[in-house]
Design an enzyme around this catalytic site. Sequence first.
Site, PDB file in Angstrom:
ATOM      1  N   HIS A   4       0.852  -1.197   0.000  1.00 32.83           N
ATOM      2  CA  HIS A   4       0.000   0.000   0.000  1.00 32.83           C
ATOM      3  C   HIS A   4       0.887   1.246   0.000  1.00 32.83           C
ATOM      4  O   HIS A   4       1.245   1.764   1.051  1.00 32.83           O
ATOM      5  CB  HIS A   4      -0.915  -0.010   1.227  1.00 32.83           C
ATOM      6  CG  HIS A   4      -2.045   0.969   1.139  1.00 32.83           C
ATOM      7  ND1 HIS A   4      -3.370   0.593   1.154  1.00 32.83           N
ATOM      8  CD2 HIS A   4      -2.057   2.325   1.031  1.00 32.83           C
ATOM      9  CE1 HIS A   4      -4.142   1.665   1.067  1.00 32.83           C
ATOM     10  NE2 HIS A   4      -3.361   2.738   0.994  1.00 32.83           N
TER      11      HIS A   4
ATOM     12  N   HIS B 299       1.237   4.857  -2.370  1.00 35.03           N
ATOM     13  CA  HIS B 299       0.688   5.673  -3.457  1.00 35.03           C
ATOM     14  C   HIS B 299       1.785   6.391  -4.233  1.00 35.03           C
ATOM     15  O   HIS B 299       2.644   7.058  -3.644  1.00 35.03           O
ATOM     16  CB  HIS B 299      -0.284   6.709  -2.903  1.00 35.03           C
ATOM     17  CG  HIS B 299      -1.550   6.117  -2.381  1.00 35.03           C
ATOM     18  ND1 HIS B 299      -2.696   6.007  -3.150  1.00 35.03           N
ATOM     19  CD2 HIS B 299      -1.870   5.598  -1.157  1.00 35.03           C
ATOM     20  CE1 HIS B 299      -3.661   5.452  -2.426  1.00 35.03           C
ATOM     21  NE2 HIS B 299      -3.187   5.194  -1.220  1.00 35.03           N
TER      22      HIS B 299
ATOM     23  N   ASP C 151       1.592   9.065  -6.073  1.00 34.42           N
ATOM     24  CA  ASP C 151       1.555  10.515  -5.891  1.00 34.42           C
ATOM     25  C   ASP C 151       1.797  10.920  -4.440  1.00 34.42           C
ATOM     26  O   ASP C 151       1.758  12.107  -4.106  1.00 34.42           O
ATOM     27  CB  ASP C 151       0.236  11.109  -6.394  1.00 34.42           C
ATOM     28  CG  ASP C 151      -0.991  10.445  -5.806  1.00 34.42           C
ATOM     29  OD1 ASP C 151      -0.839   9.412  -5.122  1.00 34.42           O
ATOM     30  OD2 ASP C 151      -2.110  10.951  -6.027  1.00 34.42           O
TER      31      ASP C 151
ATOM     32  N   GLY D 178      -9.558   7.799  -2.445  1.00 31.42           N
ATOM     33  CA  GLY D 178     -10.174   9.104  -2.263  1.00 31.42           C
ATOM     34  C   GLY D 178     -11.063   9.124  -1.033  1.00 31.42           C
ATOM     35  O   GLY D 178     -11.013   8.214  -0.200  1.00 31.42           O
TER      36      GLY D 178
ATOM     37  N   HIS E 111      -9.874   0.534  -0.453  1.00 28.96           N
ATOM     38  CA  HIS E 111      -9.720   1.393   0.721  1.00 28.96           C
ATOM     39  C   HIS E 111     -11.002   1.304   1.554  1.00 28.96           C
ATOM     40  O   HIS E 111     -12.091   1.674   1.088  1.00 28.96           O
ATOM     41  CB  HIS E 111      -9.513   2.853   0.303  1.00 28.96           C
ATOM     42  CG  HIS E 111      -8.112   3.212  -0.046  1.00 28.96           C
ATOM     43  ND1 HIS E 111      -7.530   2.861  -1.245  1.00 28.96           N
ATOM     44  CD2 HIS E 111      -7.156   3.900   0.651  1.00 28.96           C
ATOM     45  CE1 HIS E 111      -6.290   3.319  -1.288  1.00 28.96           C
ATOM     46  NE2 HIS E 111      -6.035   3.951  -0.146  1.00 28.96           N
TER      47      HIS E 111
ATOM     48  N   GLU F  73     -10.850   3.186   7.052  1.00 29.71           N
ATOM     49  CA  GLU F  73      -9.889   4.251   7.366  1.00 29.71           C
ATOM     50  C   GLU F  73     -10.653   5.478   7.847  1.00 29.71           C
ATOM     51  O   GLU F  73     -10.576   5.856   9.013  1.00 29.71           O
ATOM     52  CB  GLU F  73      -9.034   4.594   6.139  1.00 29.71           C
ATOM     53  CG  GLU F  73      -8.013   5.683   6.401  1.00 29.71           C
ATOM     54  CD  GLU F  73      -7.299   6.145   5.142  1.00 29.71           C
ATOM     55  OE1 GLU F  73      -6.227   6.777   5.276  1.00 29.71           O
ATOM     56  OE2 GLU F  73      -7.820   5.908   4.024  1.00 29.71           O
TER      57      GLU F  73
ATOM     58  N   ASP G 279       1.712   3.988   2.978  1.00 32.80           N
ATOM     59  CA  ASP G 279       0.629   4.793   2.414  1.00 32.80           C
ATOM     60  C   ASP G 279       1.193   5.911   1.543  1.00 32.80           C
ATOM     61  O   ASP G 279       1.131   5.840   0.324  1.00 32.80           O
ATOM     62  CB  ASP G 279      -0.266   5.345   3.521  1.00 32.80           C
ATOM     63  CG  ASP G 279      -1.612   5.827   3.001  1.00 32.80           C
ATOM     64  OD1 ASP G 279      -1.992   5.441   1.882  1.00 32.80           O
ATOM     65  OD2 ASP G 279      -2.298   6.571   3.728  1.00 32.80           O
TER      66      ASP G 279
END
Length: 373
Positions: free
Chosen positions: A26, A28, A30, A187, A214, A217, A314
């Site tokens: 996991h 990302h 970006d 998102g 996701h 969370e 993350d």
Amino acid sequence: MTTTTDDYFMAGGGPNITALPKVSLHDHLDGGLRPQTIVELADAVGLELPETDSDALGQWFEEQSNSGSLVEYLKTFDITTGVMQTSDGLVRVAREFVQDLADDGVIYGEIRWAPEQHLTRGLSLDETVEAVQEGIEAGIADVAAQGGSIRIGQLVSAMRHADRALEIAELAVRHRGNGVVGFDIAGPEAGFAPSRHRAAFDYLASKFFPATVHAGEADGLQSITSALIDGRALRLGHGVRLAEDIQVEREDDEGTYVTLGALSQWVKDREIVLETSPSSNLQTGAIEAWGDDILDHPFDLLYQLGFRVTVNTDNRLMSGTSLSRELAILSDAFGYDLVDLETFQLNAAAGAFLPLEDREDLADAISAGFEQA
């Protein structure tokens, strides 16, 4: 390589965690840019930054991310995605991303990102995937040239508050032979249940294409339930709020006595992987029901109860972290030893979106590396 990662050690000494073989599920794209890269790419595309010094910019990202809110946390991505709108930008970011993972001891990583967020300068969805794959392959070649080895897969994400999930699912399947290994929705979680994208998940199931979702969370048990039922999730992105379905009856010198709800029992029995990210979970308020310190994180409870927990970053930029640092933080908080850290990596290997034989080989590589530590 153009970057180095700090070495981290277990509490009280012990082996160099950075040197241990690790699996990252996991992470990302970006959320893992180098600050200096952002500065240079922003200048090339005329994007205004809050700081133009790379050290100051890195600090700005960390400070902005410590909001206690996932919605506020996600606003920092306006800058990172802003410099990832060209083929050259995507190639560079993906290439450096792979280099940085290898420097952190990662031998298998899945990089998740949302192609629909990288179209403002004329790229098509397919061109973005191709650019990221070009960067990944260049990064793998860089690692090999330095005598290392790393394997990388793309996780293509759809933005859950948008209406392109089916289109993105089709994109992911279209590139399953070109580096894409799975699908995700990302998102804002609250108010955007996986059920909104049931058509996309139905399509993926019809193509035997795996999904991680996701869930758990910024929203609770209903979100997790929808991820499993509507999304057919094989893994839960974060999933920490599953602990809301675990009732602690009492604690004494002999242990903790709990009762599992039907949902948590199902996740445990099916060995559904939880992609926890300790530092990020603190930053976004994912564990606020239990406290605001790493010791309050339900990670250890889930681990001791036999859930298939994994450790992840993350967003390395926003959390100022690495996988080795996350493992060191948990080791310090809960007194984990080498056996525990190996278990987390074997859990991740078992949950990787790879063929069974490749997962077995990955597990063997992990065990061999830990035996040498």
